[in-house]
Design a protein around this motif. Structure first.
Motif, PDB file in Angstrom:
ATOM      1  N   ALA A 172       0.844  -1.188   0.000  1.00 56.72           N
ATOM      2  CA  ALA A 172       0.000   0.000   0.000  1.00 56.72           C
ATOM      3  C   ALA A 172       0.883   1.242   0.000  1.00 56.72           C
ATOM      4  O   ALA A 172       1.834   1.334   0.781  1.00 56.72           O
ATOM      5  N   ARG A 173       0.577   2.180  -0.896  1.00 60.18           N
ATOM      6  CA  ARG A 173       1.250   3.473  -0.958  1.00 60.18           C
ATOM      7  C   ARG A 173       0.194   4.538  -0.651  1.00 60.18           C
ATOM      8  O   ARG A 173      -0.731   4.739  -1.441  1.00 60.18           O
ATOM      9  N   ILE A 174       0.326   5.212   0.459  1.00 61.66           N
ATOM     10  CA  ILE A 174      -0.711   6.101   0.964  1.00 61.66           C
ATOM     11  C   ILE A 174      -0.180   7.530   0.997  1.00 61.66           C
ATOM     12  O   ILE A 174       0.841   7.809   1.630  1.00 61.66           O
ATOM     13  N   SER A 175      -0.891   8.428   0.308  1.00 56.44           N
ATOM     14  CA  SER A 175      -0.509   9.838   0.255  1.00 56.44           C
ATOM     15  C   SER A 175      -1.554  10.669   0.984  1.00 56.44           C
ATOM     16  O   SER A 175      -2.754  10.482   0.758  1.00 56.44           O
ATOM     17  N   PHE A 176      -1.087  11.588   1.820  1.00 58.92           N
ATOM     18  CA  PHE A 176      -1.984  12.466   2.575  1.00 58.92           C
ATOM     19  C   PHE A 176      -1.877  13.892   2.059  1.00 58.92           C
ATOM     20  O   PHE A 176      -0.795  14.358   1.690  1.00 58.92           O
ATOM     21  N   TYR A 177      -3.027  14.590   2.072  1.00 60.28           N
ATOM     22  CA  TYR A 177      -3.093  15.960   1.595  1.00 60.28           C
ATOM     23  C   TYR A 177      -3.770  16.847   2.644  1.00 60.28           C
ATOM     24  O   TYR A 177      -4.578  16.372   3.441  1.00 60.28           O
ATOM     25  N   GLY A 178      -3.457  18.154   2.588  1.00 56.67           N
ATOM     26  CA  GLY A 178      -4.127  19.107   3.453  1.00 56.67           C
ATOM     27  C   GLY A 178      -3.873  18.840   4.928  1.00 56.67           C
ATOM     28  O   GLY A 178      -2.751  18.596   5.365  1.00 56.67           O
ATOM     29  N   SER A 179      -4.937  18.877   5.716  1.00 58.57           N
ATOM     30  CA  SER A 179      -4.834  18.648   7.155  1.00 58.57           C
ATOM     31  C   SER A 179      -4.312  17.253   7.463  1.00 58.57           C
ATOM     32  O   SER A 179      -3.562  17.064   8.425  1.00 58.57           O
ATOM     33  N   PHE A 180      -4.723  16.272   6.666  1.00 59.54           N
ATOM     34  CA  PHE A 180      -4.203  14.914   6.841  1.00 59.54           C
ATOM     35  C   PHE A 180      -2.674  14.912   6.768  1.00 59.54           C
ATOM     36  O   PHE A 180      -2.002  14.241   7.560  1.00 59.54           O
ATOM     37  N   GLY A 198      -3.290  -7.680  -9.105  1.00 63.47           N
ATOM     38  CA  GLY A 198      -3.863  -6.433  -9.587  1.00 63.47           C
ATOM     39  C   GLY A 198      -3.607  -5.277  -8.649  1.00 63.47           C
ATOM     40  O   GLY A 198      -2.977  -5.421  -7.595  1.00 63.47           O
ATOM     41  N   GLU A 199      -4.102  -4.088  -9.061  1.00 64.49           N
ATOM     42  CA  GLU A 199      -3.933  -2.873  -8.285  1.00 64.49           C
ATOM     43  C   GLU A 199      -5.246  -2.099  -8.237  1.00 64.49           C
ATOM     44  O   GLU A 199      -6.137  -2.313  -9.059  1.00 64.49           O
ATOM     45  N   LEU A 200      -5.328  -1.185  -7.293  1.00 66.17           N
ATOM     46  CA  LEU A 200      -6.471  -0.295  -7.162  1.00 66.17           C
ATOM     47  C   LEU A 200      -5.972   1.039  -6.637  1.00 66.17           C
ATOM     48  O   LEU A 200      -5.109   1.085  -5.759  1.00 66.17           O
ATOM     49  N   GLU A 201      -6.505   2.129  -7.201  1.00 68.74           N
ATOM     50  CA  GLU A 201      -6.183   3.462  -6.721  1.00 68.74           C
ATOM     51  C   GLU A 201      -7.468   4.189  -6.370  1.00 68.74           C
ATOM     52  O   GLU A 201      -8.419   4.209  -7.157  1.00 68.74           O
ATOM     53  N   LEU A 202      -7.487   4.793  -5.206  1.00 67.67           N
ATOM     54  CA  LEU A 202      -8.703   5.383  -4.665  1.00 67.67           C
ATOM     55  C   LEU A 202      -8.367   6.681  -3.950  1.00 67.67           C
ATOM     56  O   LEU A 202      -7.347   6.768  -3.271  1.00 67.67           O
ATOM     57  N   VAL A 203      -9.222   7.686  -4.106  1.00 67.05           N
ATOM     58  CA  VAL A 203      -9.085   8.934  -3.354  1.00 67.05           C
ATOM     59  C   VAL A 203     -10.313   9.087  -2.475  1.00 67.05           C
ATOM     60  O   VAL A 203     -11.455   9.026  -2.957  1.00 67.05           O
ATOM     61  N   GLY A 204     -10.076   9.264  -1.172  1.00 69.30           N
ATOM     62  CA  GLY A 204     -11.167   9.416  -0.238  1.00 69.30           C
ATOM     63  C   GLY A 204     -11.003  10.668   0.597  1.00 69.30           C
ATOM     64  O   GLY A 204      -9.874  11.130   0.824  1.00 69.30           O
ATOM     65  N   ILE A 205     -12.127  11.235   1.035  1.00 69.78           N
ATOM     66  CA  ILE A 205     -12.089  12.388   1.925  1.00 69.78           C
ATOM     67  C   ILE A 205     -12.922  12.081   3.163  1.00 69.78           C
ATOM     68  O   ILE A 205     -13.919  11.363   3.090  1.00 69.78           O
ATOM     69  N   SER A 206     -12.492  12.606   4.293  1.00 68.58           N
ATOM     70  CA  SER A 206     -13.220  12.456   5.551  1.00 68.58           C
ATOM     71  C   SER A 206     -13.940  13.766   5.824  1.00 68.58           C
ATOM     72  O   SER A 206     -13.307  14.801   6.021  1.00 68.58           O
ATOM     73  N   ILE A 207     -15.267  13.732   5.803  1.00 66.76           N
ATOM     74  CA  ILE A 207     -16.053  14.969   5.835  1.00 66.76           C
ATOM     75  C   ILE A 207     -16.568  15.319   7.228  1.00 66.76           C
ATOM     76  O   ILE A 207     -17.296  16.288   7.393  1.00 66.76           O
ATOM     77  N   ASN A 241      -9.160  17.039   4.338  1.00 68.88           N
ATOM     78  CA  ASN A 241      -8.889  15.685   4.843  1.00 68.88           C
ATOM     79  C   ASN A 241      -8.954  14.691   3.688  1.00 68.88           C
ATOM     80  O   ASN A 241      -9.935  13.985   3.503  1.00 68.88           O
ATOM     81  N   THR A 242      -7.889  14.663   2.910  1.00 67.46           N
ATOM     82  CA  THR A 242      -7.865  13.860   1.686  1.00 67.46           C
ATOM     83  C   THR A 242      -6.734  12.848   1.727  1.00 67.46           C
ATOM     84  O   THR A 242      -5.616  13.168   2.133  1.00 67.46           O
ATOM     85  N   ALA A 243      -7.029  11.628   1.285  1.00 65.91           N
ATOM     86  CA  ALA A 243      -6.016  10.576   1.193  1.00 65.91           C
ATOM     87  C   ALA A 243      -6.137   9.867  -0.147  1.00 65.91           C
ATOM     88  O   ALA A 243      -7.247   9.606  -0.622  1.00 65.91           O
ATOM     89  N   ARG A 244      -5.001   9.590  -0.735  1.00 68.35           N
ATOM     90  CA  ARG A 244      -4.948   8.783  -1.967  1.00 68.35           C
ATOM     91  C   ARG A 244      -4.296   7.449  -1.619  1.00 68.35           C
ATOM     92  O   ARG A 244      -3.184   7.418  -1.082  1.00 68.35           O
ATOM     93  N   LEU A 245      -4.974   6.360  -1.933  1.00 72.81           N
ATOM     94  CA  LEU A 245      -4.471   5.024  -1.634  1.00 72.81           C
ATOM     95  C   LEU A 245      -4.194   4.277  -2.937  1.00 72.81           C
ATOM     96  O   LEU A 245      -5.081   4.181  -3.794  1.00 72.81           O
TER      97      LEU A 245
END
Length: 220
Positions: free
Chosen positions: A43-51, A116-125, A105-109
């Motif tokens: 897993a490669r996890i990127s955090f953005y903003g406050s995260f 296989g692979e999967l890429e997902l962007v999620g936000i915590s609201i 509060n944004t994370a890219r996984l």
């Protein structure tokens, strides 16, 4: 964002200091795990903003990995998720990105294994609630709190109507639906949140429709 009850504001039962930075992060990881269908080996996890600024202090890194391992917000194993992941052979890395996101509060996984692979962007609201806003490059809006269908299909006339007809036949009510495509006439992604359980027979019928490439279900 409207909340249905006081419990949505207080947040879920959870282990951790913050409903948005911990509970929401667990659910982002858990949705990624459900969509991937199995435990990833990396897993490669990127955090953005406050995260990006506070993920270590608020345990957001631990929470994301807990979700990827299949732990829920109240799981007592959550604080030890990084150690458990290492013991189970899951290679995890984190990065804090400087890009300014649409939501703080944004994370890219990016997760995967030999199959296989999967890429997902999620936000915590807030209040433990999340939205999945991107999946493998397709824009979408998925809460992760309701049964949902993700349908990869060819962008052809009548495909959306055919899917809606099958859902009506099975008495499935659509709560939210979005269609995203990268290019006209190419592959597209249908994201449909529904109010009723999704059976394997329903999935099989959808898979047999013309222009359908893949059908995945996400069950709360």
């Amino acid at each position: 964002m409207k909340y249905k009850s006081v419990f949505d504001i207080i947040g879920p039962v959870m282990v951790g200091p913050s409903s948005s930075h911990t509970a929401g992060a667990v659910r982002i990881g858990l949705v990624a795990r459900k969509l991937f269908g199995r435990k990833p080996t990396w897993a490669r996890i990127s955090f953005y903003g406050s995260f990006a600024e506070t993920y270590r202090g608020h345990g957001t890194d631990v929470a994301i990995v807990a979700g990827l391992l299949g732990f829920d917000t109240f799981d007592e194993r959550l604080p030890n998720a990084l150690e458990i992941a290492r013991a189970e052979g899951v290679d995890v890395s984190f990065s804090a990105e400087e890009a300014i996101p649409h939501h703080p509060n944004t994370a890219r996984l990016r997760i995967g294994d030999d199959e296989g692979e999967l890429e997902l962007v999620g936000i915590s609201i807030g209040g433990g609630k999340i939205e999945i806003v991107e999946l493998n490059g397709f824009a979408l809006k998925l809460s992760g709190h309701h049964p949902a269908l993700l349908i990869m299909h060819n962008d052809r006339y009548g495909t959306i109507g055919a899917v809606a007809s099958v859902l009506a036949k099975w008495k499935i009510n659509i709560g939210h639906m979005e269609v995203s495509r990268k290019e006209k006439g190419k592959e597209a992604l249908m994201a449909i949140e529904v109010d009723q359980p999704l059976t394997d027979d329903l999935i099989q019928e959808l898979e047999q429709l013309p222009n359908i490439i893949q059908v995945a279900k996400l069950v709360d």
